[in-house]
Design an enzyme around this catalytic site. Sequence first.
Site, PDB file in Angstrom:
ATOM      1  N   ASP A 100      31.429  -3.527 -28.016  1.00  0.00           N
ATOM      2  CA  ASP A 100      32.505  -2.321 -28.612  1.00  0.00           C
ATOM      3  C   ASP A 100      32.880  -1.533 -27.624  1.00  0.00           C
ATOM      4  O   ASP A 100      31.544  -0.804 -27.169  1.00  0.00           O
ATOM      5  CB  ASP A 100      31.964  -1.911 -30.010  1.00  0.00           C
ATOM      6  CG  ASP A 100      33.246  -1.231 -30.460  1.00  0.00           C
ATOM      7  OD1 ASP A 100      34.039  -1.780 -31.087  1.00  0.00           O
ATOM      8  OD2 ASP A 100      33.423  -0.061 -30.284  1.00  0.00           O
ATOM      9  N   ASN A 160      43.782   5.114 -25.635  1.00  0.00           N
ATOM     10  CA  ASN A 160      45.253   4.566 -26.227  1.00  0.00           C
ATOM     11  C   ASN A 160      45.906   6.083 -26.391  1.00  0.00           C
ATOM     12  O   ASN A 160      47.189   6.193 -26.027  1.00  0.00           O
ATOM     13  CB  ASN A 160      45.013   3.896 -27.438  1.00  0.00           C
ATOM     14  CG  ASN A 160      44.792   2.346 -27.010  1.00  0.00           C
ATOM     15  OD1 ASN A 160      45.180   2.002 -25.907  1.00  0.00           O
ATOM     16  ND2 ASN A 160      44.181   1.665 -27.927  1.00  0.00           N
ATOM     17  N   HIS A 170      49.034   2.719 -24.799  1.00  0.00           N
ATOM     18  CA  HIS A 170      48.711   1.336 -25.030  1.00  0.00           C
ATOM     19  C   HIS A 170      48.306   0.459 -23.474  1.00  0.00           C
ATOM     20  O   HIS A 170      47.523  -0.282 -23.314  1.00  0.00           O
ATOM     21  CB  HIS A 170      49.214   0.658 -25.976  1.00  0.00           C
ATOM     22  CG  HIS A 170      49.046   1.189 -27.252  1.00  0.00           C
ATOM     23  ND1 HIS A 170      47.971   0.720 -27.908  1.00  0.00           N
ATOM     24  CD2 HIS A 170      49.640   2.185 -28.188  1.00  0.00           C
ATOM     25  CE1 HIS A 170      47.876   1.495 -29.218  1.00  0.00           C
ATOM     26  NE2 HIS A 170      49.049   2.103 -29.147  1.00  0.00           N
ATOM     27  N   ASP A 211      45.352  -1.447 -22.661  1.00  0.00           N
ATOM     28  CA  ASP A 211      45.418  -3.129 -22.366  1.00  0.00           C
ATOM     29  C   ASP A 211      44.830  -3.385 -20.899  1.00  0.00           C
ATOM     30  O   ASP A 211      44.045  -4.609 -20.791  1.00  0.00           O
ATOM     31  CB  ASP A 211      46.946  -3.659 -22.221  1.00  0.00           C
ATOM     32  CG  ASP A 211      47.700  -3.700 -23.736  1.00  0.00           C
ATOM     33  OD1 ASP A 211      46.648  -3.449 -24.792  1.00  0.00           O
ATOM     34  OD2 ASP A 211      48.592  -3.663 -23.742  1.00  0.00           O
ATOM     35  N   GLU A 247      38.850  -3.701 -29.811  1.00  0.00           N
ATOM     36  CA  GLU A 247      38.270  -3.410 -28.617  1.00  0.00           C
ATOM     37  C   GLU A 247      36.807  -4.030 -28.752  1.00  0.00           C
ATOM     38  O   GLU A 247      35.925  -3.920 -28.083  1.00  0.00           O
ATOM     39  CB  GLU A 247      37.990  -2.092 -28.449  1.00  0.00           C
ATOM     40  CG  GLU A 247      37.147  -1.255 -29.288  1.00  0.00           C
ATOM     41  CD  GLU A 247      38.052  -0.628 -30.377  1.00  0.00           C
ATOM     42  OE1 GLU A 247      37.586   0.224 -31.264  1.00  0.00           O
ATOM     43  OE2 GLU A 247      38.930  -1.294 -30.965  1.00  0.00           O
TER      44      GLU A 247
END
Length: 324
Positions: free
Chosen positions: A204, A212, A217, A221, A247
């Site tokens: 994680d 973000n 975003h 990404d 994530e």
Amino acid sequence: MLHRFRKNSQLRLLTWFGLSVALFVSVFGVYRLLDGMPFAAISDFMTAAVIAGAVVYALMTGNTRKAGLALCIINSLCCILACLSVGSVAVYWSYLVLITNFFFAPAKMGFVVNLLLVASMLIILGPNQPAIVSVSIGVSATMVTLFNYFFTRRIDADRGMLEKIASQDALTGLPNRRTMEQFLTETLRLHHSKGLSYGLIILDIDHFKQVNDSFGHPAGDAVLADIAAILKREMRSKDQAFRFGGEEFVVVGEVANAADLHVACERIRVAIGDDLQSPGGPLTISAGAALLGQEDKWQEWFSLADAALYRAKRQGRDRTIVAE
């Protein structure tokens, strides 16, 4: 076996068609037996038994490829025998076989078997038919074969694309959660049947939400895609990585014991910590891992690693914890 039947559409198709053909051939056998043709009846009963045997083999083993190829060959041989015994009347049944062969055998194999069937019919029926009839049979049967060959190839290509879309995460190129669940189910089966030892790692990204929120975003990404690239680089040949969602990533691989699992987990964590960057600077990950023990369901195994991940988060992030 029932679970396999429900999940495998090819197995269902093969089963229903095979049993239907076996039933109809058996009915013909009874008719011929009552009509005073015992040898023809015995041939029908033997054909029905072989077809039913191929279906039973597919149901017991799940191997639709071998069973389908057997049905393809058996049905074609039955057409040839029918041409020998009843003549041109068998041509009407042959078109059904020419079509269904592509449902059971791979496209190339179905194409070859069909061409052999067409050639055999022409050799058997040709001397007793006007030339125009033989040409009509040959041309129409060949066109049916060619059409079904290209149609089957197109269907196979579309199916492959759909399976890829359904099983792969579009952003990272890694297998998705659906594929992971199937993989973990098979991993548990291998563990319990062959005694193989596996470890599961959940990764994680620490403070990913800030990426973000601060940079948008697209930046997030890009970070996810970078992690996938690092995982592909760092994984051993027997390891498999998945994007679980958001994530979180999952890695599954063979390990000898908990100590080896911790080493593998740390190697991945350090590699990502060294290479992973965001517009705001370096990023770290937390990792929770669990060695597969006596768990009967993959969810139980996953929960152990998930609990270890939460402990890693609570203890300050950027660390690995292996479940005891």
